[in-house]
Design a protein around this motif. Structure first.
Motif, PDB file in Angstrom:
ATOM      1  N   PRO A 231       1.119   5.525  -0.193  1.00 25.50           N
ATOM      2  CA  PRO A 231       0.320   6.629   0.337  1.00 25.50           C
ATOM      3  C   PRO A 231      -0.792   7.014  -0.625  1.00 25.50           C
ATOM      4  O   PRO A 231      -0.579   7.084  -1.844  1.00 25.50           O
ATOM      5  CB  PRO A 231       1.347   7.753   0.494  1.00 25.50           C
ATOM      6  N   VAL A 232      -1.966   7.207  -0.102  1.00 25.94           N
ATOM      7  CA  VAL A 232      -3.190   7.598  -0.797  1.00 25.94           C
ATOM      8  C   VAL A 232      -3.580   6.624  -1.902  1.00 25.94           C
ATOM      9  O   VAL A 232      -4.344   6.966  -2.812  1.00 25.94           O
ATOM     10  CB  VAL A 232      -3.130   9.045  -1.348  1.00 25.94           C
ATOM     11  N   LYS A 233      -3.093   5.393  -1.828  1.00 26.06           N
ATOM     12  CA  LYS A 233      -3.487   4.357  -2.781  1.00 26.06           C
ATOM     13  C   LYS A 233      -4.082   3.183  -2.031  1.00 26.06           C
ATOM     14  O   LYS A 233      -3.855   3.000  -0.838  1.00 26.06           O
ATOM     15  CB  LYS A 233      -2.298   3.900  -3.623  1.00 26.06           C
ATOM     16  N   GLU A 234      -4.836   2.352  -2.763  1.00 26.56           N
ATOM     17  CA  GLU A 234      -5.455   1.187  -2.136  1.00 26.56           C
ATOM     18  C   GLU A 234      -4.433   0.051  -1.976  1.00 26.56           C
ATOM     19  O   GLU A 234      -3.425  -0.016  -2.690  1.00 26.56           O
ATOM     20  CB  GLU A 234      -6.626   0.703  -2.990  1.00 26.56           C
TER      21      GLU A 234
ATOM     22  N   GLN B  61       0.844  -1.187   0.000  1.00 31.56           N
ATOM     23  CA  GLN B  61       0.000   0.000   0.000  1.00 31.56           C
ATOM     24  C   GLN B  61       0.878   1.236   0.000  1.00 31.56           C
ATOM     25  O   GLN B  61       1.674   1.442   0.920  1.00 31.56           O
ATOM     26  CB  GLN B  61      -0.937   0.022   1.210  1.00 31.56           C
TER      27      GLN B  61
END
Length: 123
Positions: free
Chosen positions: A41-44, A39
């Motif tokens: 940052p700011v991603k699934e 994972q």
């Protein structure tokens, strides 16, 4: 009690290599499906690779032959060899397991997770 602990993360330059390891306790890795997820940052959360109890492997589309997942049954560990690393590989990498011979690319399939290890790829 099942416990997973990742190690081997760190910082590397683009094109470099890292080897991650996940030490398992409370069960034998050979009998389980195990996987690496990551994972950024700011991603699934996305699957990197999984390996079932028969040794069959599945990789995320982005891997493109750069990574290799394996089990070391003698050490009871799950490993991930990562080569030709790119800045977009920067993420927290998690080890996951399920007491089943079958695997899935879906994170919800896995009830057991490690704490994660950070991989940073930058010049």
């Amino acid at each position: 009690q099942v416990h997973l602990m990742e190690s081997g993360g760190g910082s590397v330059q683009p094109g470099g290599s890292l080897s991650l390891s996940c030490a398992a306790s409370g069960y034998t890795v050979s009998s389980a499906c195990m996987a690496w997820f990551r994972q950024a940052p700011v991603k699934e959360l996305e699957v990197v690779a999984n390996i079932n109890s028969f040794g069959r492997t599945v990789y995320g589309d982005f891997v493109k032959w750069r990574f290799a997942i394996s089990k070391d049954n003698a050490k009871n560990t799950l490993n991930l060899q990562m080569n030709s690393l790119k800045p977009e590989d920067t993420a927290m990498y998690f080890c996951a397991a399920v007491m089943s011979s079958a695997c899935s690319t879906q994170s919800a399939w896995y009830p057991y997770w490690g704490q994660g290890t950070q991989v940073t790829v930058s010049a």
